[in-house]
Design a protein around this motif. Structure first.
Motif, PDB file in Angstrom:
ATOM      1  N   VAL A 181      10.406  12.215  -3.427  1.00  0.00           N
ATOM      2  CA  VAL A 181      10.076  10.792  -3.490  1.00  0.00           C
ATOM      3  C   VAL A 181       8.649  10.521  -3.993  1.00  0.00           C
ATOM      4  CG1 VAL A 181       9.930   8.634  -2.186  1.00  0.00           C
ATOM      5  CG2 VAL A 181      11.695  10.323  -1.620  1.00  0.00           C
ATOM      6  N   ALA A 182       7.656  11.202  -3.420  1.00  0.00           N
ATOM      7  CA  ALA A 182       6.265  10.882  -3.746  1.00  0.00           C
ATOM      8  C   ALA A 182       5.818  11.420  -5.106  1.00  0.00           C
ATOM      9  CB  ALA A 182       5.349  11.412  -2.641  1.00  0.00           C
ATOM     10  N   LYS A 187       2.826   9.573 -11.776  1.00  0.00           N
ATOM     11  CA  LYS A 187       2.418   9.221 -13.141  1.00  0.00           C
ATOM     12  C   LYS A 187       2.600   7.741 -13.447  1.00  0.00           C
ATOM     13  CE  LYS A 187       3.215  13.732 -15.302  1.00  0.00           C
ATOM     14  NZ  LYS A 187       3.960  14.479 -16.357  1.00  0.00           N
ATOM     15  N   ASP A 188       3.575   7.121 -12.798  1.00  0.00           N
ATOM     16  CA  ASP A 188       3.926   5.744 -13.141  1.00  0.00           C
ATOM     17  C   ASP A 188       3.377   4.695 -12.183  1.00  0.00           C
ATOM     18  OD1 ASP A 188       5.486   6.672 -15.305  1.00  0.00           O
ATOM     19  OD2 ASP A 188       7.171   7.059 -13.957  1.00  0.00           O
ATOM     20  N   VAL A 189       2.970   5.106 -11.001  1.00  0.00           N
ATOM     21  CA  VAL A 189       2.518   4.138  -9.992  1.00  0.00           C
ATOM     22  C   VAL A 189       1.052   4.380  -9.661  1.00  0.00           C
ATOM     23  CG1 VAL A 189       2.945   3.149  -7.718  1.00  0.00           C
ATOM     24  CG2 VAL A 189       4.859   4.096  -9.036  1.00  0.00           C
ATOM     25  N   LYS A 190       0.174   3.500 -10.140  1.00  0.00           N
ATOM     26  CA  LYS A 190      -1.251   3.630  -9.876  1.00  0.00           C
ATOM     27  C   LYS A 190      -1.543   3.439  -8.385  1.00  0.00           C
ATOM     28  CE  LYS A 190      -2.871   1.945 -14.384  1.00  0.00           C
ATOM     29  NZ  LYS A 190      -3.661   0.905 -15.075  1.00  0.00           N
ATOM     30  N   GLY A 191      -2.443   4.260  -7.887  1.00  0.00           N
ATOM     31  CA  GLY A 191      -2.859   4.109  -6.506  1.00  0.00           C
ATOM     32  C   GLY A 191      -1.870   4.617  -5.490  1.00  0.00           C
ATOM     33  N   LEU A 192      -0.801   5.266  -5.937  1.00  0.00           N
ATOM     34  CA  LEU A 192       0.167   5.835  -5.000  1.00  0.00           C
ATOM     35  C   LEU A 192      -0.332   7.204  -4.549  1.00  0.00           C
ATOM     36  CD1 LEU A 192       4.014   5.850  -5.232  1.00  0.00           C
ATOM     37  CD2 LEU A 192       2.787   7.944  -4.659  1.00  0.00           C
ATOM     38  N   MET A 228       4.102  -4.167  -0.756  1.00  0.00           N
ATOM     39  CA  MET A 228       5.247  -4.994  -0.357  1.00  0.00           C
ATOM     40  C   MET A 228       6.404  -4.844  -1.348  1.00  0.00           C
ATOM     41  SD  MET A 228       3.242  -8.383   1.040  1.00  0.00           S
ATOM     42  CE  MET A 228       4.697  -9.101   1.820  1.00  0.00           C
ATOM     43  N   ASN A 229       6.079  -4.759  -2.624  1.00  0.00           N
ATOM     44  CA  ASN A 229       7.136  -4.569  -3.626  1.00  0.00           C
ATOM     45  C   ASN A 229       7.852  -3.237  -3.427  1.00  0.00           C
ATOM     46  OD1 ASN A 229       6.880  -6.994  -4.996  1.00  0.00           O
ATOM     47  ND2 ASN A 229       5.335  -6.208  -6.416  1.00  0.00           N
ATOM     48  N   ALA A 230       7.081  -2.207  -3.123  1.00  0.00           N
ATOM     49  CA  ALA A 230       7.671  -0.880  -2.948  1.00  0.00           C
ATOM     50  C   ALA A 230       8.587  -0.819  -1.740  1.00  0.00           C
ATOM     51  CB  ALA A 230       6.565   0.162  -2.816  1.00  0.00           C
ATOM     52  N   ASN A 231       8.346  -1.668  -0.753  1.00  0.00           N
ATOM     53  CA  ASN A 231       9.146  -1.647   0.459  1.00  0.00           C
ATOM     54  C   ASN A 231      10.202  -2.748   0.503  1.00  0.00           C
ATOM     55  OD1 ASN A 231       7.965   0.445   2.586  1.00  0.00           O
ATOM     56  ND2 ASN A 231       6.279  -0.346   1.360  1.00  0.00           N
TER      57      ASN A 231
END
Length: 275
Positions: A181-182, A187-192, A228-231
């Motif tokens: 998952v992580a 590469k695509d999600v900044k700050g993850l 919030m979008n991710a969840n």
């Protein structure tokens, strides 16, 4: 004394009106710069929760302008690996401080990070501790087992705390989460940023069940909006597809019961300093 928030790293309280404690780990985490020790020694987080009943702005400013400078010098002196200050989103008067250590030896040998002598060397003006009121909990210690880090730091974290009785299952399952998952989203999600670990001290069983939380993980995000979008639920979102893949995998491996219970909280990074 009105309050003195910090202890030295030998676990001796500097000047505190309300606190007598020892040290703990974990976390956050964190500002997502979890650097797992290279020599197979446990990477340690020490958590300290504090609740501010008055003078919150003074408390925050003192930590940003006084304690952070001492923490930065301690990083330069290799006394620890980093320092985090985070604020609860749902309960803004609650704060979490995380101290990072590359090894037990580094923790054991560190001392005087927030001492008057250290402040004098940096020509720092002693803060007015009477300008806020606070209460705190004893320190907790956590060991970070694995992580998946982005080039960009997180500004918000979901902190998940778990209860488990089978440490092997807990670790295997969370390692799978990191892989499935992580890591694919970095590469695509900044700050993850993501990390997980286990409590090192004060775990105990009652009637065959954990009496307190003994596992932890951090999910970092660039902003509250991205968190919030991710969840939120959306069948077409990549995260949800990955989560389903993870669920299928732990079912296949017989790891579905890796945690008995979980609680989550959201934290905003106020400030930090890193090695």
């Amino acid at each position: 004394f009105k309050f003195f928030f910090l202890i030295n790293l030998n676990i001796k309280v500097l000047t505190i009106n309300y606190l007598k404690m020892k040290k703990i780990l974990l976390l956050l985490l964190l500002n997502c710069s979890f650097l797992i020790a290279q020599n197979n020694e446990p990477y340690i987080l020490r958590f300290h929760y504090m609740e501010i009943s008055s003078g919150q702005n003074n408390f925050i400013n003192t930590n940003k302008t006084f304690y952070k400078k001492l923490a930065e010098q301690a990083v330069k002196d290799k006394k620890w690996a980093g320092w985090d200050m985070m604020q609860s989103v749902s309960n803004p008067n609650q704060f979490l401080f995380i101290h990072h250590y590359n090894s037990p030896e580094q923790y054991e040998n560190a001392s005087g990070i927030f001492s008057a002598k250290a402040a004098q060397k940096l020509d720092l003006k002693v803060p007015d501790w009477s300008s806020w009121e606070a209460t705190g909990k004893p320190f907790e210690f956590w060991q970070i087992i694995s992580n998946a880090l982005n080039e960009k730091e997180s500004t918000y974290f979901i902190m998940n705390e778990f209860k488990f009785t089978d440490r092997k299952k807990f670790i295997q399952s969370n390692k799978l989460w990191g892989e499935i998952v992580a890591t694919p989203q970095l590469k695509d999600v900044k700050g993850l940023n993501w990390a997980f670990g286990v409590k090192m001290i004060s775990n105990h069983l009652e009637d065959g069940k954990m009496a307190n939380f003994n596992g932890i993980s951090f999910d970092g995000f660039e902003s509250l909006k991205s968190l919030m979008n991710a969840n939120s639920y959306n069948e077409n979102q990549t995260p949800n597809k990955l989560i389903q893949k993870f669920s299928d995998e732990i079912q296949k491996k017989g790891l579905a019961d890796w945690a008995m219970s979980r609680k989550s909280s959201v934290w905003r990074v106020i400030d930090n300093t890193w090695d």
